[in-house]
Design a protein around this motif. Structure first.
Motif, short mmCIF file in Angstrom:
data_model
loop_
_atom_site.label_atom_id
_atom_site.label_comp_id
_atom_site.label_asym_id
_atom_site.label_seq_id
_atom_site.Cartn_x
_atom_site.Cartn_y
_atom_site.Cartn_z
N PHE A 68 -63.39 -39.55 -47.50
CA PHE A 68 -64.62 -39.04 -47.16
C PHE A 68 -65.84 -39.54 -47.95
O PHE A 68 -67.26 -39.17 -47.42
N HIS A 69 -65.89 -39.83 -49.28
CA HIS A 69 -66.94 -40.06 -49.77
C HIS A 69 -66.66 -41.47 -50.58
O HIS A 69 -65.76 -42.17 -50.83
N ASN A 70 -68.10 -42.21 -50.78
CA ASN A 70 -68.01 -43.43 -51.42
C ASN A 70 -69.08 -43.23 -52.57
O ASN A 70 -70.04 -42.81 -52.67
N ILE A 71 -68.86 -43.83 -53.87
CA ILE A 71 -69.65 -44.00 -54.89
C ILE A 71 -69.65 -45.40 -55.33
O ILE A 71 -68.63 -45.95 -55.49
N ARG A 72 -70.72 -45.87 -55.47
CA ARG A 72 -71.09 -47.32 -55.65
C ARG A 72 -71.90 -47.66 -56.90
O ARG A 72 -72.60 -46.75 -57.22
N GLN A 73 -71.42 -48.62 -57.68
CA GLN A 73 -71.91 -48.94 -58.80
C GLN A 73 -72.00 -47.89 -60.04
O GLN A 73 -73.17 -47.73 -60.50
N LEU A 74 -70.82 -47.15 -60.05
CA LEU A 74 -70.98 -46.08 -61.27
C LEU A 74 -70.46 -47.04 -62.51
O LEU A 74 -69.64 -47.40 -62.69
N PRO A 75 -71.57 -46.62 -63.67
CA PRO A 75 -71.28 -47.12 -64.84
C PRO A 75 -70.06 -46.57 -65.49
O PRO A 75 -69.85 -45.44 -65.49
N ALA A 76 -69.02 -47.45 -66.14
CA ALA A 76 -67.70 -46.99 -66.67
C ALA A 76 -67.71 -48.03 -67.81
O ALA A 76 -68.18 -49.12 -67.95
N GLU A 77 -66.70 -47.41 -68.78
CA GLU A 77 -66.36 -48.20 -69.90
C GLU A 77 -64.99 -48.16 -70.08
O GLU A 77 -64.41 -47.16 -69.83
N ILE A 78 -64.33 -49.35 -70.57
CA ILE A 78 -62.97 -49.31 -70.90
C ILE A 78 -62.71 -48.68 -72.20
O ILE A 78 -63.38 -49.20 -73.37
N VAL A 79 -61.90 -47.54 -72.12
CA VAL A 79 -61.61 -46.80 -73.36
C VAL A 79 -60.19 -46.81 -73.92
O VAL A 79 -59.82 -46.46 -75.04
N ARG A 80 -59.28 -47.40 -73.08
CA ARG A 80 -58.03 -47.62 -73.45
C ARG A 80 -57.28 -48.80 -73.01
O ARG A 80 -57.39 -48.91 -71.63
N PHE A 81 -56.35 -49.42 -73.41
CA PHE A 81 -55.65 -50.47 -73.03
C PHE A 81 -54.24 -50.16 -73.15
O PHE A 81 -53.73 -49.79 -74.30
#
Length: 129
Positions: A68-81
């Protein structure tokens, strides 16, 4: 004084979410979108499995699509591998944290609202099944 845990508090299986990653590189250049599998979802971040080799601290843009929802181009950061996925040979597990402070206040509030709606929809499908 307690330290804040890096892991997300309320996690939900996100198998019905579609996620696309777009890593940022030097000078703000972006690569092509790549598909990822969502394993855990929370309002503050997400766990994924992807064939992309990424680095901790790398910034990416996430497109999150639900029923039902779309979020586009949300900034994120890799915090764990979390290493390579045991089922797939060339897939890697990562933990991402959403960067709401990179968005204007109105966009940040709207994104938080949509993430809460997605969380509510996932929670309701888990209760129903």
């Amino acid at each position: 004084m307690t330290t804040k845990d890096r892991r997300f508090s309320d996690r939900y299986e996100g198998a019905n979410l579609k996620l696309e990653l777009r890593p940022n590189y030097w000078f703000g250049l972006k690569k092509q979108k790549s598909q990822a599998l969502v394993t855990n979802f929370a309002i503050g971040g997400i766990n994924i499995i992807t064939p992309l080799k990424l680095k901790i601290g790398q910034r990416i843009h996430v497109t999150l699509l639900s029923e039902f929802h779309n979020i586009r181009q949300l900034p994120a950061e890799i915090v764990r591998f979390d290493g390579k996925d045991s089922e797939y040979r060339y897939r890697y597990r990562y933990g991402l944290r959403f960067n709401f402070n990179k968005l204007p206040e109105t966009a940040s509030n709207n994104t938080l609202f949509l993430l809460k709606q997605i969380e509510l929809a996932i929670r309701n499908t888990l209760i129903a099944s």
